[in-house]
Structure formats: structure tokens, C-alpha cells
Write a protein that holds these residues in place. Structure first.
Motif, PDB file in Angstrom:
ATOM      1  N   ALA A 103       0.830  -1.199   0.000  1.00  0.00           N
ATOM      2  CA  ALA A 103       0.000   0.000   0.000  1.00  0.00           C
ATOM      3  C   ALA A 103       0.868   1.254   0.000  1.00  0.00           C
ATOM      4  CB  ALA A 103      -0.937  -0.004   1.205  1.00  0.00           C
ATOM      5  N   VAL A 139     -11.584   6.265  -7.254  1.00  0.00           N
ATOM      6  CA  VAL A 139     -11.278   4.865  -6.962  1.00  0.00           C
ATOM      7  C   VAL A 139     -11.968   3.969  -7.981  1.00  0.00           C
ATOM      8  CG1 VAL A 139     -11.517   2.988  -5.295  1.00  0.00           C
ATOM      9  CG2 VAL A 139     -10.987   5.296  -4.495  1.00  0.00           C
ATOM     10  N   LEU A 144     -12.673   0.167  -8.387  1.00  0.00           N
ATOM     11  CA  LEU A 144     -12.616  -1.109  -7.676  1.00  0.00           C
ATOM     12  C   LEU A 144     -12.735  -2.299  -8.616  1.00  0.00           C
ATOM     13  CD1 LEU A 144     -14.726  -0.264  -4.505  1.00  0.00           C
ATOM     14  CD2 LEU A 144     -12.240  -0.275  -4.774  1.00  0.00           C
ATOM     15  N   ILE A 192      -6.542  -3.091  -6.396  1.00  0.00           N
ATOM     16  CA  ILE A 192      -7.063  -1.870  -5.774  1.00  0.00           C
ATOM     17  C   ILE A 192      -8.087  -2.211  -4.708  1.00  0.00           C
ATOM     18  CG2 ILE A 192      -8.327   0.284  -6.198  1.00  0.00           C
ATOM     19  CD1 ILE A 192      -7.076   0.349  -8.973  1.00  0.00           C
ATOM     20  N   ARG A 193      -8.879  -3.235  -4.950  1.00  0.00           N
ATOM     21  CA  ARG A 193      -9.886  -3.633  -3.957  1.00  0.00           C
ATOM     22  C   ARG A 193      -9.241  -4.056  -2.645  1.00  0.00           C
ATOM     23  NH1 ARG A 193     -12.554  -6.252  -8.363  1.00  0.00           N
ATOM     24  NH2 ARG A 193     -11.832  -8.309  -7.660  1.00  0.00           N
ATOM     25  N   MET A 212      -6.475  -2.801  -1.388  1.00  0.00           N
ATOM     26  CA  MET A 212      -5.766  -1.711  -0.734  1.00  0.00           C
ATOM     27  C   MET A 212      -6.644  -1.061   0.334  1.00  0.00           C
ATOM     28  SD  MET A 212      -2.732  -1.443  -2.002  1.00  0.00           S
ATOM     29  CE  MET A 212      -2.486  -3.134  -2.587  1.00  0.00           C
ATOM     30  N   ASP A 271      -8.385   2.131   2.242  1.00  0.00           N
ATOM     31  CA  ASP A 271      -9.052   3.273   1.603  1.00  0.00           C
ATOM     32  C   ASP A 271      -8.071   4.369   1.212  1.00  0.00           C
ATOM     33  OD1 ASP A 271     -11.395   1.923   1.946  1.00  0.00           O
ATOM     34  OD2 ASP A 271     -12.101   3.123   3.641  1.00  0.00           O
ATOM     35  N   GLN A 316      -6.171   3.535  -2.128  1.00  0.00           N
ATOM     36  CA  GLN A 316      -6.911   3.216  -3.354  1.00  0.00           C
ATOM     37  C   GLN A 316      -6.840   4.317  -4.422  1.00  0.00           C
ATOM     38  OE1 GLN A 316     -10.823   2.094  -1.949  1.00  0.00           O
ATOM     39  NE2 GLN A 316     -10.209  -0.037  -1.601  1.00  0.00           N
ATOM     40  N   THR A 338      -5.352   3.647  -8.144  1.00  0.00           N
ATOM     41  CA  THR A 338      -6.227   3.952  -9.278  1.00  0.00           C
ATOM     42  C   THR A 338      -5.550   4.916 -10.236  1.00  0.00           C
ATOM     43  OG1 THR A 338      -8.224   3.620  -7.930  1.00  0.00           O
ATOM     44  CG2 THR A 338      -8.455   4.935  -9.947  1.00  0.00           C
TER      45      THR A 338
END
Length: 301
Positions: A133, A154, A156, A161-162, A164, A166, A169, A173
Motif C-alpha cells: 500500500a 477509486v 474497484l 485496488i480492492r 488496498m 481506503d 486506493q 487507481t
């Protein structure tokens, strides 16, 4: 000379000495501490001249109070330097000669690293490994020119990315949306990792080289790089030829080793310079590894 000073008192004297020799105390704080130490020193010297045994008892009473005052001066000075922007992170206070301080400060000033909050204090935590991350976020901030240039968007649809947190993200992205890294390539590099897993050196190289779109370099002269697949070798050779990565100084690339946060800060600042990117802090001079008390201790990366 035959008077024995208790070990606990000696330890406190040593603590005070260390506070007194912190070189990046501001001038006012250093003077405050010096005045406190001078006052106690004068009192103790006179006491030892008159009655050494009584002086030892006096030390046992005076030194804890002085140690407490020294700690107070040190912490207040650190807080003031953080507030004024003199100090990038709390744990860099007194570490101006550490090899990583210049790189960490540059990364903070450029908007690439915000630090971690530990016990209420924002710190660099230089020795901690860089997790996925953090690695994706710092890389995105580098190519974006600072954290403020990354939109709060974001996507998803990408499984990486999902996974990571918040806060990471939008950066992940951004790397995909701006074509710094292909979605399927990110999934391939990420493999079976979790967001909190340390990023290996070769994973870092693939992410950073991909984000910078550096040309592939020549053949890698590291015996432990022979087992890397073609994509990994291309990324490593690009960073080696550009001077961002140079192996670990023992003839090996150590692709499966981990990078701590200090080393990652050095890499993204070096990569920014190679790519001619401008960060949030504008123009700056790269830290000089030949200066400071730890000159020569900066690791090859």
C-alpha cells in the motif's frame, strides 16, 4: 575518587549528556539546557569539595529533576521544530547525520511521504519495511508531482485496488488510469500478496520502472538475477542503467529482499531526479552522501 555514584544516577547523567549533545536542538533550546546543566554542575562541584558523601546523596536528588527538565526541553524543542517545518518527522530529531535523513526530508517536502503516526507522533519509521500500500502510494505521488495532484477517484474493478486500504486506493487507481502501469501487469506483479505485505526489491523495480516508462537497459551483471522473468529483468536493467538501483554492494541484486521506508524514499527521490519530474516542493538539491557524521554508511540499494 573513592566515592561510588549509584548506577541509576550514572544512567541518568548519561541520558542528560545525550540530550545535551543533540546537535539539532534550536539555539534557544540548547541554551536553556546548557543553563540547567551549568547550574547543577556548579552546585555539585561545590558540594563534592565540601562533603563528597553528602554530594552523592545530593546527586541522587538533583539528577532525576534535571533529567526530567532535559526531557521536557528536548520534547518541546522537537514539537516546535515540527510545527515550524524545520523537522520533517519526529524520529529524525537528533538524527541529522543519519544517511537517510536527507532523503526522508526531501520525500516529505516533495509530497511523496507523509510518515506514520506512532504513539501520537508522526514519524518516518525508517527501518520499517515498505508494504504494498505504501509502495504504490509513494510511487503514484512521485509521478503525479505530489499527493495533492492525485484525484480522489477509486476504480474497484481491479482486484489489487480492492485489496488496498481506503487511503491507498486513489493512488493505485491513478497509476492505472494514467497508464503508468497496465491493470493486468499490476495484478501479475502483485501476485498473492496482501496490501500490508512488504514489497520485494524486484516488485518495487517493476512498479517504479513501469511508472517512469524507462527504456530497458543492458544485460544485468548480477548472478542472482538470472532466474527473473523477462519483464522483471527489463525493469531491473532500466533502473540499474539509470542509476536509481545499484545492487546491494555484494555483487547481488537481491531481488527477493525487502526495502525499508528509508531506502524506498531514496529510490523515489532518485527516480524523480532521473525522470526530470517536479514534485510538490519545487527545486531541491539531492542529499550529499559524503557529508554528515555517517558519511560512507549510506547503503547501496
Amino acid at each position: 575518587e573513592n566515592i561510588e555514584i549509584p548506577a541509576a544516577v550514572q544512567d541518568q547523567i548519561q541520558d542528560i549528556y545525550e540530550f545535551a549533545t543533540v546537535r539539532n536542538l534550536t539555539e534557544d533550546a540548547a541554551q536553556d539546557l546548557k543553563s540547567e546543566i551549568d547550574a547543577v554542575t556548579n552546585t555539585v562541584v561545590v558540594a563534592f569539595q565540601e562533603d563528597p558523601e553528602a554530594a552523592v546523596e545530593m546527586l541522587a536528588e538533583i539528577i532525576p529533576a534535571l533529567a526530567e527538565e532535559a526531557t521536557k526541553i528536548y520534547e518541546e524543542d522537537k514539537a516546535a521544530q515540527l510545527e515550524q517545518g524545520i523537522l520533517a518527522f519526529g524520529d529524525l530529531h537528533g538524527q541529522e547525520d543519519a544517511w537517510y535523513t536527507g532523503w526522508a526530508t526531501a520525500a516529505k517536502n516533495e509530497g511523496f511521504v507523509n510518515g506514520q503516526v506512532v504513539n501520537g507522533e508522526r514519524v518516518m519509521n525508517a527501518d520499517a519495511p515498505t508494504n504494498w500500500a505504501e509502495g504504490l502510494t509513494m510511487t503514484a505521488r512521485m509521478v503525479a508531482g505530489g499527493e495533492g495532484n492525485i484525484p480522489n477517484e477509486v476504480d474497484l474493478s481491479n482486484p489489487v485496488i480492492r485489496e488496498m486500504p481506503d487511503w491507498a486506493q486513489p493512488a493505485a487507481t491513478y497509476l492505472i488510469n494514467q497508464n503508468f502501469i497496465a491493470p493486468d501487469q499490476l495484478v501479475k506483479i502483485y501476485g498473492n500478496n496482501n496490501a500490508g505485505d512488504p514489497m520485494t526489491r524486484i516488485e518495487m523495480m517493476q512498479v517504479v520502472a513501469g511508472a517512469l516508462d524507462l527504456p530497458t537497459g543492458g544485460a544485468l551483471d548480477f548472478p542472482d538475477a538470472n532466474s527473473l522473468d523477462s519483464d522483471a529483468q527489463a525493469a531491473a536493467s532500466a533502473l540499474v542503467d539509470s542509476g536509481v538501483v545499484g545492487g546491494e554492494g555484494n555483487g547481488n541484486l537481491n531481488p527477493d529482499g525487502f526495502l525499508n521506508r528509508a531506502a524506498f524514499a531514496k529510490i523515489i527521490i532518485g527516480a524523480q531526479d532521473v525522470a526530470g519530474l517536479e514534485g510538490g516542493g519545487g527545486e531541491f538539491d539531492l542529499p550529499d552522501p559524503t557529508s554528515g557524521g555517517n558519511a560512507g554508511n549510506e547503503p547501496t540499494i
